[in-house]
Scaffold this motif. Sequence first.
Motif, PDB file in Angstrom:
ATOM      1  N   LYS A 109       0.825  -1.218   0.000  1.00 15.82           N
ATOM      2  CA  LYS A 109       0.000   0.000   0.000  1.00 15.82           C
ATOM      3  C   LYS A 109       0.864   1.275   0.000  1.00 15.82           C
ATOM      4  N   THR A 111       2.315   4.800  -1.342  1.00 18.75           N
ATOM      5  CA  THR A 111       1.895   5.998  -2.064  1.00 18.75           C
ATOM      6  C   THR A 111       3.139   6.734  -2.539  1.00 18.75           C
ATOM      7  N   GLU A 120      -0.229  11.936  -7.287  1.00 20.21           N
ATOM      8  CA  GLU A 120       0.042  10.854  -6.355  1.00 20.21           C
ATOM      9  C   GLU A 120      -0.481   9.550  -6.941  1.00 20.21           C
ATOM     10  N   GLU A 121       0.251   8.458  -6.737  1.00 17.78           N
ATOM     11  CA  GLU A 121      -0.172   7.174  -7.299  1.00 17.78           C
ATOM     12  C   GLU A 121       0.155   6.038  -6.342  1.00 17.78           C
ATOM     13  N   GLY A 122      -0.535   4.914  -6.555  1.00 16.44           N
ATOM     14  CA  GLY A 122      -0.292   3.711  -5.781  1.00 16.44           C
ATOM     15  C   GLY A 122      -0.292   2.503  -6.706  1.00 16.44           C
ATOM     16  N   TYR A 124      -1.607  -1.210  -7.612  1.00 18.18           N
ATOM     17  CA  TYR A 124      -2.782  -2.045  -7.359  1.00 18.18           C
ATOM     18  C   TYR A 124      -2.734  -3.302  -8.235  1.00 18.18           C
ATOM     19  N   THR A 148      -4.031   7.976  -7.408  1.00 17.79           N
ATOM     20  CA  THR A 148      -4.913   7.745  -6.265  1.00 17.79           C
ATOM     21  C   THR A 148      -6.151   8.635  -6.326  1.00 17.79           C
ATOM     22  N   GLY A 296     -10.480   8.102  -8.958  1.00 10.43           N
ATOM     23  CA  GLY A 296      -9.690   7.094  -8.253  1.00 10.43           C
ATOM     24  C   GLY A 296      -9.551   5.830  -9.069  1.00 10.43           C
TER      25      GLY A 296
END
Length: 302
Positions: A109, A111, A120-122, A124, A148, A296
């Motif tokens: 998880k 960021t 900003e990104e994550g 997945y 995100t 999102g």
Amino acid sequence: MTNILDPVLAQIGKLWARVDVMPAVRWGTVTDTTPLAVQLDGDAAPLPFPPASAIFPLREGARVLCVEQNRRVTVISADVALRGTTAQRDATFGVPSTDPERVSLANRKITWFNTDLGWEEGYYAPSGLSGLTAKGLVAGVSASWYPTGLDGPEMTMEPTAAAAASSGNNLTGWTGNVWRRGGAAAFDINGTYQGICKIPGYYDLRFWTTQQNGSGTANYFLRHVNAAGNAVPRFQDGLAYTLVSTMLTYVHGDLPHELMLAGDRFDTVCQSGALSVHVTAQAAAVRGQMGARYRGPALVTD
């Protein structure tokens, strides 16, 4: 013969030895990550050995707080969030090539603020993969880094001239002025009538325009069209607006929180009527807007 200063010198020696083992807190800068190298403030060069670290990952250039004791240094804190270019992100976390690797990175998880893209990104992974404990992506969306939602992709199109609208046909002329966050990697345009979302996720879709003065009623659809352009999974109905004989009329529609897969499109159709839209007699007046704003990643619901 005993020197009167000997006891004093002995005490000084003990104090120096005690100072040597006392922890000292110092700031430093990461100069390399493989292996970790830190240059402490006030030193002319990085430490001659890789320090231990309680923080992972660290990136080159990060400011770090270190504890120095018994000539050993440990990084205990960093004063910056994880940020950098796409290349720095991939160098820090790697590029997963197997499902176990994808699951492992998604479960962390993380960021990351992407300085190339300005958002900003994550990371997945698809829902249903073995071992995935983080929220997963819906079916059909592949594992990757996704915005995100904070200052993510967005596009607004504005007409600069009036256009004709007729029953069963798209409203056209939207591409007089186009503003995009994310560029061509995030959005594309089909002709002058359709926007294309290239990053899968949830979007707020919207349009508004001005219709001519006159009589009668025009009805509009704001549509979500599939990537192939041959099906309409969802649309907003009930956008019926009566023309006024003495003035122009504002018409609009919104389709919030719409799940768009890569390549899915959005447009506006005149379901019934024959009239002019994007109409104004004022040079400074905005004629209309159609666009999409990313909210999102395409995650499964609770």
